[in-house]
Write an enzyme that holds these catalytic residues in place. Structure first.
Site, PDB file in Angstrom:
ATOM      1  N   GLU A  64      -7.223  34.872  -3.976  1.00 52.62           N
ATOM      2  CA  GLU A  64      -7.292  36.199  -4.606  1.00 52.62           C
ATOM      3  C   GLU A  64      -7.311  37.307  -3.566  1.00 52.62           C
ATOM      4  O   GLU A  64      -6.761  38.377  -3.776  1.00 52.62           O
ATOM      5  CB  GLU A  64      -8.551  36.309  -5.485  1.00 52.62           C
ATOM      6  CG  GLU A  64      -8.508  35.470  -6.740  1.00 52.62           C
ATOM      7  CD  GLU A  64      -7.544  36.023  -7.779  1.00 52.62           C
ATOM      8  OE1 GLU A  64      -6.348  36.146  -7.478  1.00 52.62           O
ATOM      9  OE2 GLU A  64      -7.987  36.299  -8.899  1.00 52.62           O
ATOM     10  N   THR A 104      -2.650  44.962  -8.218  1.00 58.48           N
ATOM     11  CA  THR A 104      -4.115  44.983  -8.230  1.00 58.48           C
ATOM     12  C   THR A 104      -4.643  45.826  -7.069  1.00 58.48           C
ATOM     13  O   THR A 104      -5.586  46.597  -7.234  1.00 58.48           O
ATOM     14  CB  THR A 104      -4.675  43.542  -8.158  1.00 58.48           C
ATOM     15  OG1 THR A 104      -4.171  42.835  -9.286  1.00 58.48           O
ATOM     16  CG2 THR A 104      -6.188  43.518  -8.198  1.00 58.48           C
TER      17      THR A 104
HETATM   18  N1  HSE Z   1     -11.801  42.507 -11.313  1.00 57.40           N
HETATM   19  C1  HSE Z   1     -10.496  42.631 -10.745  1.00 57.40           C
HETATM   20  C2  HSE Z   1     -10.032  44.064 -10.888  1.00 57.40           C
HETATM   21  C3  HSE Z   1      -9.563  41.713 -11.477  1.00 57.40           C
HETATM   22  O1  HSE Z   1     -10.164  44.611 -11.972  1.00 57.40           O
HETATM   23  O2  HSE Z   1      -9.548  44.646  -9.906  1.00 57.40           O
HETATM   24  C4  HSE Z   1      -8.152  41.774 -10.982  1.00 57.40           C
HETATM   25  O3  HSE Z   1      -7.365  40.897 -11.765  1.00 57.40           O
END
Ligand code: HSE
Length: 317
Positions: free
Chosen positions: A136, A189
């Site tokens: 991630e 993201t």
């Molecule tokens: N919690 C993370 C965000 C998840 O919202 O940036 C990304 O998939």
């Protein structure tokens, strides 16, 4: 054991008020991953659906997650030559990369889960989550766990703390269903995190932690009214909503038809809505289609129960 077939589920991170801490797994869609232990050293990954992988392995979430696992394995087994273990991996991605429903998490979590099986289960669930979080980090710049934890553990998970990593699985009410719309636009993201404020108002923090506590209580009490009232994000959603076409219209129309509530799935662009029961969830998905069909944006929708089991596997002989 020479090979395993893994089913790794899509996941919804944040679950409205729980930015970076709450996530859940879906029954559908899910990736299929074939993993084989090989006599040839190294990690070889192939996408079976024809779409390309990053040329640089350091940018490949699955490769990075598996490398972290192997490094730890070799340290603990005191191997002299780290090149002695090899893996052949075939990925069938049914979860669209960049969709906001945990595509990178499914690859990273699925691969470390499968490798652990092939190595005879040397690692605990929390260790597997840690390895997958390194994938991630490559995908989004931050090693968040709210996709990989529900992918591996199933159900709804809560990250109480990142340092040390402390994750717990919550109750899933029997009739909880989810509807998802994936507008096929790109929201990275890393960009969606970049625009967030680093400081928040005390009044917003109070509202948010009230909602998170009540959401957890609502899940345990199977109190759909409380779940509905708690699905509110006053910190992240107001900033990210501009990235998603017709976001507020979607929310209003879905709630009018009976959705409990919802929000942005992870960092978007997907939007999720929770419902009580399959029947309402299907109506909510229909409304999502109605809101999006006049827009000039391609999209996909899904209706799914909550996946309680997480990653599943089968031995391949
Ligand atoms: N919690 C993370 C965000 C998840 O919202 O940036 C990304 O998939």
């Amino acid at each position: 054991m020479k090979g395993v077939k893994i089913f790794a589920p899509a996941t919804v991170a944040n679950l409205a008020c729980g930015f970076d801490v709450i996530g859940l797994a879906l029954d559908f869609p899910k990736d299929e991953i074939f993993l084989y232990k090989s006599n040839y050293p190294g990690i070889r990954i192939h996408r079976m659906d024809g779409s390309p992988l990053p040329n640089d392995p350091k940018k490949n979430v699955a490769f990075v997650a598996l490398q972290f696992l192997l490094k730890k394995y070799q340290q603990e087994q005191r191997f002299d030559n780290e090149k002695k273990i090899g893996f052949e991996i075939e990925l069938i991605k049914n979860i669209h990369p960049g969709s906001g429903i945990g595509s990178s998490a499914a690859s990273a979590a699925g691969i470390v889960y499968g490798a652990n099986k092939l190595l005879g289960n040397p690692f605990s669930t929390i260790q597997l989550i840690r390895f997958a979080m390194e994938g991630e980090r490559v995908a989004s710049g931050t090693a968040h766990a709210d996709n990989v934890a529900p992918a591996i553990m199933g159900g709804v998970t809560l990250v109480r703390s990142y340092k040390p990593l402390d994750i717990t699985k919550l109750n899933v009410p029997n009739e909880l269903w989810i509807s998802i719309i994936h507008p096929q636009i790109e929201v990275k993201t890393s960009d969606a995190r970049e625009i967030l404020k680093q400081k928040i108002l005390m009044t917003d923090a109070i509202r948010q932690w009230g909602n998170i506590g009540a959401l957890v209580a609502g899940l345990y009490q199977e109190d759909y009214g409380l779940i509905s009232r708690s699905l509110e994000d006053v910190i992240v959603e107001p900033i990210r909503a501009v990235l998603i076409p017709a976001f507020y219209e979607l929310k209003i129309r879905c709630k009018e038809i009976g959705a409990l509530g919802g929000g942005i799935s992870g960092s978007g662009p997907s939007v999720f809505m929770l419902s009580k029961g399959n029947h309402t969830a299907k109506k909510v998905t229909e409304i999502m289609n109605k809101v999006y069909s006049p827009l000039k944006v391609d999209y996909k929708t899904y209706t799914s129960p909550i996946n309680r089991q997480g990653i599943r596997w089968a031995e391949i002989l």
